[in-house]
Design an enzyme around this catalytic site. Structure first.
Site, PDB file in Angstrom:
ATOM      1  N   ASP A 277      -9.870   1.582  -9.134  1.00 16.93           N
ATOM      2  CA  ASP A 277      -8.670   0.894  -9.605  1.00 16.93           C
ATOM      3  C   ASP A 277      -7.660   0.760  -8.462  1.00 16.93           C
ATOM      4  O   ASP A 277      -7.454   1.701  -7.689  1.00 16.93           O
ATOM      5  CB  ASP A 277      -8.059   1.720 -10.748  1.00 16.93           C
TER       6      ASP A 277
ATOM      7  N   GLU B  40     -11.252  -2.758  -6.853  1.00 22.19           N
ATOM      8  CA  GLU B  40     -10.343  -3.782  -7.371  1.00 22.19           C
ATOM      9  C   GLU B  40      -9.422  -4.255  -6.242  1.00 22.19           C
ATOM     10  O   GLU B  40      -8.424  -3.614  -5.927  1.00 22.19           O
ATOM     11  CB  GLU B  40      -9.497  -3.230  -8.527  1.00 22.19           C
TER      12      GLU B  40
ATOM     13  N   ASN C 170     -11.685  -9.843 -17.052  1.00 24.61           N
ATOM     14  CA  ASN C 170     -11.663  -8.382 -17.183  1.00 24.61           C
ATOM     15  C   ASN C 170     -10.540  -7.984 -18.141  1.00 24.61           C
ATOM     16  O   ASN C 170      -9.851  -8.852 -18.688  1.00 24.61           O
ATOM     17  CB  ASN C 170     -11.561  -7.707 -15.808  1.00 24.61           C
TER      18      ASN C 170
ATOM     19  N   ARG D 250       0.787  -1.240   0.000  1.00 22.73           N
ATOM     20  CA  ARG D 250       0.000   0.000   0.000  1.00 22.73           C
ATOM     21  C   ARG D 250       0.818   1.289   0.000  1.00 22.73           C
ATOM     22  O   ARG D 250       0.290   2.343  -0.384  1.00 22.73           O
ATOM     23  CB  ARG D 250      -0.951   0.003   1.199  1.00 22.73           C
TER      24      ARG D 250
END
Ligand SMILES: *[C@@H]1O[C@H](CO)[C@@H](O)[C@H](O)[C@H]1NC(C)=O
Length: 357
Positions: free
Chosen positions: A204, A238, A301, A165
């Site tokens: 996203d 996502e 996807n 992250r």
């Protein structure tokens, strides 16, 4: 008295969070179609001529914000934001607004692919003519400056949530969404899209942002208005979680829906004969899927149709692909999404009519 106030406050909080999982489909409609790399004018016509009359509920559109112009114009340049101005190869702001209005008029909602985990990793000009400079981390058309970003390190350890992250995904400068100044710019962008009539957002790279930051951003976005819409926009995120990593989909489903990647991987295996179809008798959470109310279900996807996982069915294997999609659309689970993009022979290939723009 205090108890009543507390209860009211609690129910307001709960209902606003639940709004973020409401797909805002018009009555009697279902399924989002991802029209990957389509032009806004073409999507508007598709809503009027096909999707509306056939009962589809929504369209997920490619990122509408300015992106870097990258040589040979690969599709993935659209995941390299330069600013939040609405000029791309899919059209400008007036074409976007016209599309949203025309789709809403025939009962089809628009969901925007929202890219705000990072900014462009390319120096140069964007699709609206603005600059980005990766050396100084300068994006003057937002503006973002170097102190809006996490310091440079690479996402390379999926057992470490901080690495996932706080580091840079694929070398893309990683925005620090804990900063108020960063949150404010993101919320302004999302609010602008709400003003234009969109019903929600595919977020996203949500896995690469902290849940607390996303929760704060979503709760700051304004409520929907017009076209019979109300409440918070639909947020579906996502978060690729096939198990065994430090970041879990269950960290995200209390304040938004999550794209359920396990759905297509398991059904893809089953419809290619690698699992017996009779096991699907309890298809759903017993298979480790999220509750349907928290999930967006899909077979493939734009990313994993270009990937190498043998589990993922695509248009290149049409018979089992259609069977898996038919099963998904017939089965009462989640918000369903299908993808309509373009045929390709190599990873970077661009939709043909966009190449010249
Ligand atoms: C937006 O694009 C259309 C063509 O699709 C063009 O006619 C129009 O002038 C453009 N508007 C602006 C404000 O650039």
């Amino acid at each position: 008295m205090q108890l009543v106030i507390l209860f009211c406050a609690l129910s307001v909080t709960i209902s606003s969070v639940i709004g973020q999982k409401n797909n805002h489909f018009a009555e009697g409609r279902n399924t989002i179609v991802h029209l990957f790399e389509w032009h806004w004018d073409a999507i508007a016509s598709e809503c009027e001529n096909f999707l509306g009359p056939k009962g589809f509920a929504g369209v997920q559109v490619s990122p509408p914000n300015e992106n870097s112009v990258i040589s040979n114009r690969p599709w993935w340049e659209r995941y390299q934001p330069v600013s939040y101005q609405l000029t791309t190869r899919s059209g400008n702001e007036s074409a976007f607004a016209d599309m949203v209005r025309r789709c809403n008029n025939v009962g089809v909602r628009i969901y925007v692919d929202a890219v705000f985990n990072h900014m462009s990793g390319t120096s140069g000009r964007g699709t609206a003519g603005h600059s980005s400079d990766i050396g100084s981390l300068s994006y003057p058309a937002v503006p973002f400056k170097s102190n809006d970003f996490h310091s440079r390190c690479h996402v390379n350890n999926y057992q470490d949530a901080k690495n996932i992250r706080n580091c840079w995904l694929n070398g893309l400068p990683d925005l620090d969404q804990s900063h108020d100044s960063v949150r404010k710019k993101i919320v302004e962008y999302l609010n602008h899209l709400v003003d234009l009539g969109v019903a929600g957002f595919r977020v996203d790279a949500a896995k690469h942002m902290w849940p607390a930051d996303l929760k704060a951003i979503y709760s700051s976005v304004k409520d929907l208005t017009g076209h019979g819409l109300s409440g918070k926009p639909f947020f579906y995120q996502e978060v690729i979680d096939l198990g065994g990593e430090a970041v879990k989909k269950t960290e995200y489903n209390s304040f938004g829906a999550v794209l359920e990647f396990k759905y297509g991987a398991e059904l893809g295996n089953a419809f290619q004969g690698r699992n017996d179809l009779h096991w699907l008798v309890n298809w759903g959470p017993e298979w480790g899927l999220l509750a349907g109310t928290d999930a967006v279900a899909f077979i493939d996807n734009h990313d994993n149709q270009r990937g190498r996982s043998p589990a993922i069915l695509t248009y290149k294997n049409p018979k089992p692909y259609k069977m898996a999609i038919a099963f998904m659309l017939a089965h009462p689970y989640g918000t369903t999404r299908i993808v309509s993009s373009f045929a390709f022979d190599n990873f970077d290939q661009v939709k043909k009519y966009l190449q010249m723009v």
